[in-house]
Design an enzyme around this catalytic site. Structure first.
Site, PDB file in Angstrom:
ATOM      1  N   HIS A 135       5.395   6.128  11.769  1.00  0.00           N
ATOM      2  CA  HIS A 135       4.823   5.916  10.418  1.00  0.00           C
ATOM      3  C   HIS A 135       3.783   7.299  10.001  1.00  0.00           C
ATOM      4  O   HIS A 135       2.662   7.067  10.212  1.00  0.00           O
ATOM      5  CB  HIS A 135       4.099   4.559  10.219  1.00  0.00           C
ATOM      6  CG  HIS A 135       3.651   4.268   8.850  1.00  0.00           C
ATOM      7  ND1 HIS A 135       3.696   5.070   7.906  1.00  0.00           N
ATOM      8  CD2 HIS A 135       3.121   2.960   8.265  1.00  0.00           C
ATOM      9  CE1 HIS A 135       3.411   4.444   6.433  1.00  0.00           C
ATOM     10  NE2 HIS A 135       3.061   3.252   6.904  1.00  0.00           N
ATOM     11  N   LYS A 163      26.272  -4.984  -2.380  1.00  0.00           N
ATOM     12  CA  LYS A 163      27.572  -5.127  -2.450  1.00  0.00           C
ATOM     13  C   LYS A 163      28.548  -4.640  -1.251  1.00  0.00           C
ATOM     14  O   LYS A 163      29.470  -4.297  -1.624  1.00  0.00           O
ATOM     15  CB  LYS A 163      27.832  -4.318  -3.839  1.00  0.00           C
ATOM     16  CG  LYS A 163      27.158  -4.809  -5.068  1.00  0.00           C
ATOM     17  CD  LYS A 163      27.724  -3.917  -6.277  1.00  0.00           C
ATOM     18  CE  LYS A 163      26.997  -4.520  -7.597  1.00  0.00           C
ATOM     19  NZ  LYS A 163      27.374  -3.635  -8.679  1.00  0.00           N
ATOM     20  N   ARG A 203       0.673  -1.040  -0.011  1.00  0.00           N
ATOM     21  CA  ARG A 203       0.043  -0.032  -0.005  1.00  0.00           C
ATOM     22  C   ARG A 203       0.916   1.197  -0.005  1.00  0.00           C
ATOM     23  O   ARG A 203       0.550   2.141  -0.874  1.00  0.00           O
ATOM     24  CB  ARG A 203      -0.885   0.248   1.420  1.00  0.00           C
ATOM     25  CG  ARG A 203      -2.281  -0.159   1.113  1.00  0.00           C
ATOM     26  CD  ARG A 203      -2.795  -0.722   2.641  1.00  0.00           C
ATOM     27  NE  ARG A 203      -1.924  -1.771   3.060  1.00  0.00           N
ATOM     28  CZ  ARG A 203      -2.211  -2.834   2.951  1.00  0.00           C
ATOM     29  NH1 ARG A 203      -3.040  -3.325   2.101  1.00  0.00           N
ATOM     30  NH2 ARG A 203      -1.185  -3.570   3.461  1.00  0.00           N
ATOM     31  N   THR A 204       1.880   1.508   0.972  1.00  0.00           N
ATOM     32  CA  THR A 204       2.426   2.710   0.967  1.00  0.00           C
ATOM     33  C   THR A 204       3.040   2.899  -0.085  1.00  0.00           C
ATOM     34  O   THR A 204       3.230   4.189  -0.578  1.00  0.00           O
ATOM     35  CB  THR A 204       3.251   2.686   2.529  1.00  0.00           C
ATOM     36  OG1 THR A 204       2.472   2.163   3.436  1.00  0.00           O
ATOM     37  CG2 THR A 204       3.941   3.934   2.720  1.00  0.00           C
ATOM     38  N   ARG A 261      11.539   3.779   3.647  1.00  0.00           N
ATOM     39  CA  ARG A 261      11.266   2.905   4.788  1.00  0.00           C
ATOM     40  C   ARG A 261      12.303   2.087   5.091  1.00  0.00           C
ATOM     41  O   ARG A 261      13.134   1.473   4.294  1.00  0.00           O
ATOM     42  CB  ARG A 261       9.917   2.025   4.169  1.00  0.00           C
ATOM     43  CG  ARG A 261       9.958   0.899   5.026  1.00  0.00           C
ATOM     44  CD  ARG A 261       8.410   0.210   4.777  1.00  0.00           C
ATOM     45  NE  ARG A 261       7.323   0.911   5.107  1.00  0.00           N
ATOM     46  CZ  ARG A 261       6.080   0.465   5.002  1.00  0.00           C
ATOM     47  NH1 ARG A 261       5.868  -0.920   4.547  1.00  0.00           N
ATOM     48  NH2 ARG A 261       4.959   1.286   5.400  1.00  0.00           N
TER      49      ARG A 261
HETATM   50  N1  ASP Z   1       1.639  -1.171   6.917  1.00  0.00           N
HETATM   51  C1  ASP Z   1       1.837  -0.865   8.366  1.00  0.00           C
HETATM   52  C2  ASP Z   1       3.172  -0.539   8.492  1.00  0.00           C
HETATM   53  O1  ASP Z   1       4.026  -0.616   7.692  1.00  0.00           O
HETATM   54  C3  ASP Z   1       1.309  -1.702   9.232  1.00  0.00           C
HETATM   55  C4  ASP Z   1       1.424  -3.241   9.263  1.00  0.00           C
HETATM   56  O2  ASP Z   1       2.604  -3.629   8.531  1.00  0.00           O
HETATM   57  O3  ASP Z   1       1.140  -3.879  10.234  1.00  0.00           O
HETATM   58  O4  ASP Z   1       3.370  -0.580   9.589  1.00  0.00           O
END
Ligand code: ASP
Length: 300
Positions: A133, A83, A55-56, A105
């Site tokens: 987040h 590497k 999703r993100t 991330r």
């Molecule tokens: N998608 C959210 C996160 O990246 C929640 C999860 O992974 O449970 O933290």
């Protein structure tokens, strides 16, 4: 490295004032109606995901493209980290190609913040370990505001599940009280944070009559050093959100995704009109469009 004037990063929800969050929400309202614009058409955004994401990552990419920006998704399987290059050097090298923003991330809490000194464009935190987040928390709050048509002051929310290891919970615990929401943390002892600031309960049934919103969380097994339950199914027996628990109460149900069906939330509750999980996903794009626009317009 020359420091750009006014570079603003978005590392935690605290990087925006309450007024700025309201401004982001007002922009998101417009983007939910209009869908696209070409405001960022000469900008280039790099996404750098060292942890899985469906999703993100796609939400950021769609948000950037809806604003007309170009997006480069770094394929970490073929990047130099395999590497032996340090993440600091990878980010400094990417920065040398002059992107207009880096969305990242990583499993290490605090890493996006420490990398801000290697760049002169905004870094947007798309999740760092169990720390933060912030774009998820903003879209959660936006979805709550939208549902209650802005009337959220004094509303109560139960956050249910692996609160201790969840960056979504961590960001929401700091953000939601700023907007007048009362928190109740619902978890087994092993998933309960130390924090004594908020009411705590071990079972949702003990507090369901007093809440307006339930936010269910996924069990963050990737961050557990020991197993607390024999199986997720066993955890689900106590913490799955079901129709039996909700009854016909007028309660909004949220989850950041990915949902473990029939462990976090039952099939019938996921299909229930009180469950706004997909609305959160839709709002996520509009919120990320607004955040990108805010940061890229003011940085430079
Ligand atoms: N998608 C959210 C996160 O990246 C929640 C999860 O992974 O449970 O933290």
């Amino acid at each position: 490295m020359p420091k750009a004037k006014n570079t603003r990063h978005f590392i935690t929800q605290d990087d925006f004032t309450t007024d700025e969050i309201k401004e982001v929400f007002a922009m998101a309202d417009i983007f939910n109606d209009t869908k696209s614009s070409n405001t960022l058409q000469d900008k280039l955004i790099v996404t750098l995901f060292f942890e899985n994401s469906t999703r993100t990552r796609s939400s950021f990419e769609i948000a950037a493209k809806r604003l007309g920006a170009k997006v480069v998704n770094l394929d970490l399987g073929t990047s130099s980290s395999s590497k032996g290059e340090s993440i600091e050097d990878t980010v400094a090298n990417l920065n040398a190609m002059n992107p207009d923003a880096i969305v990242m991330r990583h499993r290490t809490s605090g890493l996006p913040k420490s990398l801000t000194r290697y760049v002169n464009c905004p870094i947007i935190n798309a999740g760092d370990g169990k720390n933060s987040h912030p774009t998820q928390a903003l879209l959660d709050l936006y979805t709550i505001q939208e549902h209650f048509r802005g009337d959220i002051d004094g509303k109560s929310i139960a956050i249910v599940g692996d609160i201790k290891n969840s960056r979504v919970a961590s960001s929401n615990i700091k953000l939601l009280p700023r907007f007048g929401l009362k928190l109740i943390l619902v978890a087994p002892e092993c998933f309960m944070p130390m924090d004594d600031e908020f009411e705590k309960a071990h079972q949702l049934t003990d507090v369901i009559d007093r809440v307006d919103i339930v936010m269910s969380l996924r069990t963050q097994i990737e961050r557990h050093s020991e197993s607390h339950y024999k199986s997720l199914e066993q955890y689900g027996q106590d913490y799955c959100i079901t129709k039996d628990i909700f009854g016909d109460r007028d309660v909004l149900l949220l989850h950041p995704g990915p949902v473990n069906r029939n462990i976090d939330i039952s099939d019938d509750m996921l299909a229930d009109t009180r469950c706004k999980v997909l609305r959160q996903v839709t709002n996520g794009v509009a919120i990320r469009m607004a955040i990108l626009l805010k940061l890229l317009e003011t940085s430079g």
